[in-house]
Scaffold this motif. Structure first.
Motif, PDB file in Angstrom:
ATOM      1  N   VAL A  99       0.846  -1.188   0.000  1.00 56.94           N
ATOM      2  CA  VAL A  99       0.000   0.000   0.000  1.00 56.94           C
ATOM      3  C   VAL A  99       0.886   1.244   0.000  1.00 56.94           C
ATOM      4  N   MET A 100       0.521   2.214  -0.811  1.00 59.07           N
ATOM      5  CA  MET A 100       1.300   3.451  -0.906  1.00 59.07           C
ATOM      6  C   MET A 100       0.857   4.371   0.225  1.00 59.07           C
ATOM      7  N   ARG A 101       1.485   4.219   1.400  1.00 61.42           N
ATOM      8  CA  ARG A 101       1.087   4.978   2.574  1.00 61.42           C
ATOM      9  C   ARG A 101       1.320   6.476   2.422  1.00 61.42           C
ATOM     10  N   CYS A 102       2.409   6.855   1.742  1.00 61.09           N
ATOM     11  CA  CYS A 102       2.780   8.267   1.638  1.00 61.09           C
ATOM     12  C   CYS A 102       1.644   9.153   1.142  1.00 61.09           C
ATOM     13  N   SER A 103       0.855   8.619   0.207  1.00 58.44           N
ATOM     14  CA  SER A 103      -0.156   9.485  -0.395  1.00 58.44           C
ATOM     15  C   SER A 103      -1.211   9.936   0.614  1.00 58.44           C
ATOM     16  N   SER A 104      -1.341   9.201   1.701  1.00 58.10           N
ATOM     17  CA  SER A 104      -2.315   9.614   2.717  1.00 58.10           C
ATOM     18  C   SER A 104      -1.622  10.141   3.973  1.00 58.10           C
ATOM     19  N   CYS A 105      -0.307  10.412   3.836  1.00 62.67           N
ATOM     20  CA  CYS A 105       0.485  10.830   4.998  1.00 62.67           C
ATOM     21  C   CYS A 105       0.115  12.245   5.442  1.00 62.67           C
ATOM     22  N   ALA A 106      -0.023  12.398   6.748  1.00 63.31           N
ATOM     23  CA  ALA A 106      -0.431  13.683   7.316  1.00 63.31           C
ATOM     24  C   ALA A 106       0.569  14.804   7.012  1.00 63.31           C
TER      25      ALA A 106
ATOM     26  N   GLY B 124       8.452  16.080   0.587  1.00 60.91           N
ATOM     27  CA  GLY B 124       7.812  16.987  -0.346  1.00 60.91           C
ATOM     28  C   GLY B 124       8.677  17.296  -1.546  1.00 60.91           C
ATOM     29  N   ALA B 125       9.999  17.091  -1.400  1.00 59.08           N
ATOM     30  CA  ALA B 125      10.924  17.382  -2.490  1.00 59.08           C
ATOM     31  C   ALA B 125      10.980  16.240  -3.508  1.00 59.08           C
ATOM     32  N   LEU B 126      10.252  15.157  -3.227  1.00 59.12           N
ATOM     33  CA  LEU B 126      10.341  13.984  -4.096  1.00 59.12           C
ATOM     34  C   LEU B 126       9.200  13.920  -5.115  1.00 59.12           C
ATOM     35  N   SER B 127       9.491  13.313  -6.241  1.00 59.18           N
ATOM     36  CA  SER B 127       8.463  13.088  -7.260  1.00 59.18           C
ATOM     37  C   SER B 127       7.657  11.846  -6.863  1.00 59.18           C
ATOM     38  N   GLU B 128       6.602  11.545  -7.623  1.00 61.71           N
ATOM     39  CA  GLU B 128       5.772  10.370  -7.321  1.00 61.71           C
ATOM     40  C   GLU B 128       6.592   9.077  -7.348  1.00 61.71           C
ATOM     41  N   ASP B 129       7.471   8.982  -8.352  1.00 63.59           N
ATOM     42  CA  ASP B 129       8.312   7.788  -8.478  1.00 63.59           C
ATOM     43  C   ASP B 129       9.225   7.635  -7.277  1.00 63.59           C
ATOM     44  N   GLU B 130       9.853   8.771  -6.917  1.00 65.33           N
ATOM     45  CA  GLU B 130      10.787   8.739  -5.799  1.00 65.33           C
ATOM     46  C   GLU B 130      10.057   8.428  -4.501  1.00 65.33           C
TER      47      GLU B 130
END
Lengths: 244, 244
Positions: free
Chosen positions: B10-17, B25-31
């Motif tokens: 599961v891609m947890r980052c996308s729902s990260c607070a 925040g400096a990273l792209s979706e891939d990164e």
DNA sequence: CGCGGATTTGAACTGAATCAATCGACGTGG
DNA sequence: CCACGTCGATTGATTCAGTTCAAATCCGCG
């Protein structure tokens, strides 16, 4: 025999006193030529201002020789030295419009100055260069935190002993060391009593009294007010952390 | 609906607070997918150790929620808090084998932990990521230097007022703010009196007395020992720099 | 040789630490 | 439901390290 840069100027970097210890050490010969082209020498006399607090930042610099103090000043005049920098330290706050502190020459200083724009371009184009500056910044942060412990929790005598120990330890690098006589280390203090007080969060009187105590304890000798010999380095270290 | 990373997790980052405010925040979706793959959640209760001084560093972390104190401790037990970090701050000392200080949860803390090796690889491969961390470090250095002025030159009452002002100002970000009643700001103190004393270079008794004075001066109100309302923010600011 | 700022030294004062209860909130068990 | 114990916080009395105020004294330097 000096190298020539692309535009025919003398390649000063190759004969630079701090060539291998400064941030420039992270650069290749080509990159060095590029930075050499934008670098200018600047001499600042002891006591003169290098950069005012809240002043717009237009340049960065390497300290080639001498000592620079970074100071915070309150509205009523109270002041605190928040950083002390020596050759070959880097001077300047990247990524900020205005200087967060006041930078002043503690001794006569020789700077190698880079215009902000060009320097920042070089920084973004050379990841290794930025990393080197990043590492230096982390070391400065560690040093600042060590100093916070000193300011918040050490006694006056521990503060003064810590300061002298720090200068003694770094004196060979700072360039204020005398030829080491007998067993001890001798050096010229790069700061006045007033500066030392502002660095330690004390008054000049207290600094003077504590140096006096170290003298009567046989830990240091004073040949002149700013010429110090540490005759008992272990004793000084013990006094610095109060393990004695 | 959550995204899936390459390996199906599961891609947890996308729902990260703290997704947009943290270094990530400096990273792209891939990164982000790459870092998501190596990140693990860790909950630390108030008072528990995150990293001991001189302990080998094996991980870095983002603070997702809660407050972390960075402490220096002397052999005889005296201690000084040298850094206070809140979500979404980054936790860890890059480029060093061992931790230069003791990191402890001041409140219950939620961390997003990255193994050292993988994180450092990501750092060297993504210059933008390293630059972001570099900028955060410079801000920490500025904060440390502001605190040096406080530790070295401010009086006890100025120190306490400065601390409360800092917490009040940051409370919305820290997540300890209550719904702002009337004009003032209300919040929950993330530190005990003992921690506040260690942060300000004072004793608990002095901290308690100075908070008492601010209360009788009508500048703050205490609903419980750790529930504060600032009723006169201008008065608090004035008390912090003694312009009153 | 004498001037002026930097440093040292002395005496009195004071802000914060230390020492010592007491208070209060909270959880536990009788 | 209340006594009890614990831990954090407050309050009070006293002490002391470091400041403040005030002179000397020391150098560095023209």
């Amino acid at each position: 025999m000096q190298m020539m840069s692309l535009n025919g100027e003398v390649m000063r970097c190759s004969s630079c006193a701090i060539r291998h210890r400064a941030v420039c050490g992270a650069l290749s010969e080509d990159e060095l030529a590029a930075i050499n082209a934008i670098a200018r020498q600047r001499i600042v006399k002891a006591g003169e201002t290098i950069l005012n607090a809240d002043e717009e930042i237009t340049f960065f610099a390497n300290i080639v020789a001498g000592s620079v103090k970074l100071t915070k000043i309150m509205a009523d005049g109270r002041q605190q030295i928040v950083g002390l920098q020596f050759a070959p330290d880097f001077l300047g706050r990247a990524f900020r419009e205005r200087s967060p502190y006041f930078a002043e020459a503690a001794t006569d200083v020789e700077l190698c100055v880079f215009p902000k724009k060009e320097f920042e371009r070089l920084l973004s184009e050379k990841p290794g260069f930025e990393m080197r500056l990043f590492q230096d910044t982390l070391n400065e942060l560690d040093a600042a935190r060590d100093w916070m412990l000193l300011l918040g929790r050490k006694t006056a005598s521990e503060k003064v002993a810590s300061f002298l120990e720090m200068i003694a330890r770094r004196s060979p690098m700072i360039g204020c060391a005398h030829t080491a006589e007998q067993a001890g280390v001798s050096f010229h203090l790069p700061l006045t009593r007033s500066d030392i007080a502002d660095y330690l969060g004390l008054t000049i009187e207290t600094v003077s009294r504590q140096i006096g105590k170290l003298k009567s304890a046989g830990i240091v000798e004073l040949h002149a007010t700013r010429e110090v010999s540490v005759t008992d380095m272990d004793g000084l270290r013990a006094a610095a952390s109060s393990e004695a």
